[in-house]
Design an enzyme around this catalytic site. Structure first.
Site, short mmCIF file in Angstrom:
data_model
loop_
_atom_site.label_atom_id
_atom_site.label_comp_id
_atom_site.label_asym_id
_atom_site.label_seq_id
_atom_site.Cartn_x
_atom_site.Cartn_y
_atom_site.Cartn_z
N LYS A 57 0.84 -1.20 0.00
CA LYS A 57 0.00 0.00 0.00
C LYS A 57 0.88 1.26 0.00
O LYS A 57 2.10 1.17 0.05
CB LYS A 57 -0.94 -0.01 1.20
CG LYS A 57 -1.57 -1.37 1.51
CD LYS A 57 -2.48 -1.93 0.43
CE LYS A 57 -3.05 -3.26 0.91
NZ LYS A 57 -3.94 -3.95 0.06
C1 LIG Z 1 -4.67 -5.13 1.09
C2 LIG Z 1 -6.14 -5.18 1.15
C3 LIG Z 1 -6.82 -5.68 2.27
C4 LIG Z 1 -6.12 -6.35 3.42
O1 LIG Z 1 -5.22 -5.57 4.10
P1 LIG Z 1 -4.23 -6.23 5.16
O2 LIG Z 1 -3.72 -5.05 5.92
O3 LIG Z 1 -3.16 -6.93 4.38
O4 LIG Z 1 -5.01 -7.15 6.01
C5 LIG Z 1 -8.20 -5.60 2.29
N1 LIG Z 1 -8.89 -5.09 1.25
C6 LIG Z 1 -8.27 -4.63 0.15
C7 LIG Z 1 -9.08 -4.04 -0.95
C8 LIG Z 1 -6.88 -4.68 0.04
O5 LIG Z 1 -6.28 -4.25 -1.07
#
Ligand SMILES: *Cc1c(COP(=O)(O)O)cnc(C)c1O
Length: 389
Positions: free
Chosen positions: A186
């Site tokens: 992210k």
């Molecule tokens: C990355 C992501 C998640 C999960 O996030 P984590 O912090 O890895 O648990 C959930 N929803 C979307 C759309 C994502 O891209």
């Protein structure tokens, strides 16, 4: 030259921050988490932000908080990272998958409306790849039925929507709760980590208890008290804490969020120019009422392209360019092969299926060097020649 899909931008500020925490002797949830929450809330314009271990548990907690329980249905999209659907299952509920819009990759508000039943308890929409979904239209449908809206904003820190003539960052939140991720994939990373934002102080308090065994008095308060304090455990809960090491890592990145989004926007504009006349791929088209953080650069295969998705991915991989296909669909994964776990809205999931196989994600990250982006663009130029011949 090999170009990765993403590379976290961690430098001296992050090293200094983590070192400060190690030296302090307090490494679990403490003052750094509290500061990160305040700074994150200010950055997105939220009244309250509550840090947790990751976005998957953030979503699960948010669903529990709005009252989702065993036997309920939650309307969401299949076209998302698998965690979106899994959080609903973890909360004991059943996902109802509806289709997405081809340009925002977000929940289609009409498909949402068509899928609602008396069993619907909540709506979980996704700002996919940092692209704002049509949150106003989704809220109109939800409010007419008195349904809570949770925003999966995992990828969307720094993205914004234009409302009543003003730009508002996602996460105020616009629905009832918004959930963010700090996975290294992210825009801001703490290694792993998540954040829930809300406008409601009581909701924030309850989230703070639920992430820490529903303890009546936080350990930080107990340790600094000059009187004897006994804590109580108010309801069955769990450990969803973020550590101070993680929070410290996130703080300098939140402080430079504007610059991060500006840099990513410039990189995206360079790609858009390179794809203007491209015979195989086309650039995504932001809507005038949305600004993206460009968490991912999703290039669309043109309808008349002579090369298929796998050929394009292989072509770029052969030239050292790391790429990925489009966002996956939960309903096409083995985890959801059992049809009793979910149902689809009446409109079906055709757009979702088309997008998974019709998008190529290109490398884009702040800290990407001009030489790295030029290597990708050179490969795209070669791909254009192949696509024309
Ligand atoms: C990355 C992501 C998640 C999960 O996030 P984590 O912090 O890895 O648990 C959930 N929803 C979307 C759309 C994502 O891209």
């Amino acid at each position: 030259m090999n170009v990765p899909l993403v590379r976290p931008d961690l430098g001296e500020a992050e090293i200094e921050a983590v070192t400060r925490v190690v030296r302090s002797g307090w490494v679990t949830q403490g003052p750094e988490v509290a500061a990160f929450e305040r700074e994150f809330a200010a950055a997105v314009g939220a009244a309250h932000a509550v840090a947790v271990s990751n976005c998957t548990v953030a979503l699960e907690l948010a669903l529990r908080l709005v009252g989702v329980a065993a036997g309920d249905e939650v309307v969401t999209v299949s076209h998302s990272f698998i965690a979106t659907a899994n959080a609903i299952v973890a909360a004991g509920a059943r996902p109802v998958f509806v289709d997405v819009e081809a340009d925002t990759l977000g929940m289609d508000p009409q498909a949402l409306e068509d899928a609602l039943t008396p069993q619907t308890k909540a709506i979980l929409c996704v700002h996919q790849l940092g692209i704002p979904c049509d949150i106003d239209a989704i809220l109109r449908v939800a409010r007419a039925r008195g349904l809570p809206v949770i925003e999966d904003a995992a990828c969307a820190v720094g993205s914004a929507v234009l409302r009543d003539g003003r730009w508002e960052r996602l996460g105020r939140p616009h629905g009832d709760l918004a959930c963010f991720s700090f996975h290294p994939r992210k825009v801001v990373t703490t290694g792993d980590g998540g954040m829930i934002t809300t406008s409601d102080a009581e909701v924030a308090d309850r989230l703070r208890r639920l992430r820490q065994h529903a303890m009546s008095v936080p350990d930080t308060v107990r340790h600094t008290s000059t009187r004897v304090v006994f804590e109580e455990y108010i309801e069955p809960a769990y450990n969803y804490r973020m550590t101070d090491l993680q929070a410290a890592l996130g703080r300098p990145q939140i402080a430079r969020l504007d610059a991060i989004v500006a840099e990513r926007t410039r990189l995206a504009e360079t790609y858009a120019a390179a794809l203007a006349e491209h015979p195989v791929l086309r650039a995504p088209q932001p809507r005038p009422n949305a600004r993206w953080n460009w968490q991912t650069y999703a290039a669309f295969l043109r309808d008349d392209a002579r090369l298929g998705q796998v050929e394009v991915l292989q072509f770029l991989l052969d030239r050292g360019i790391a790429c990925k296909r489009g966002v996956s669909n939960a309903h096409q994964e083995p985890a959801y092969a059992d049809r009793s776990r979910w149902r689809a809205g009446p409109g079906g999931l055709r757009v979702s299926e088309r997008l998974r196989d019709g998008v190529v994600m290109l490398p884009l990250y702040h800290g990407m060097t001009p030489a790295e982006q030029e290597a990708v663009i050179a490969a795209l130029r070669e791909l254009a020649e192949r696509g024309r011949s």
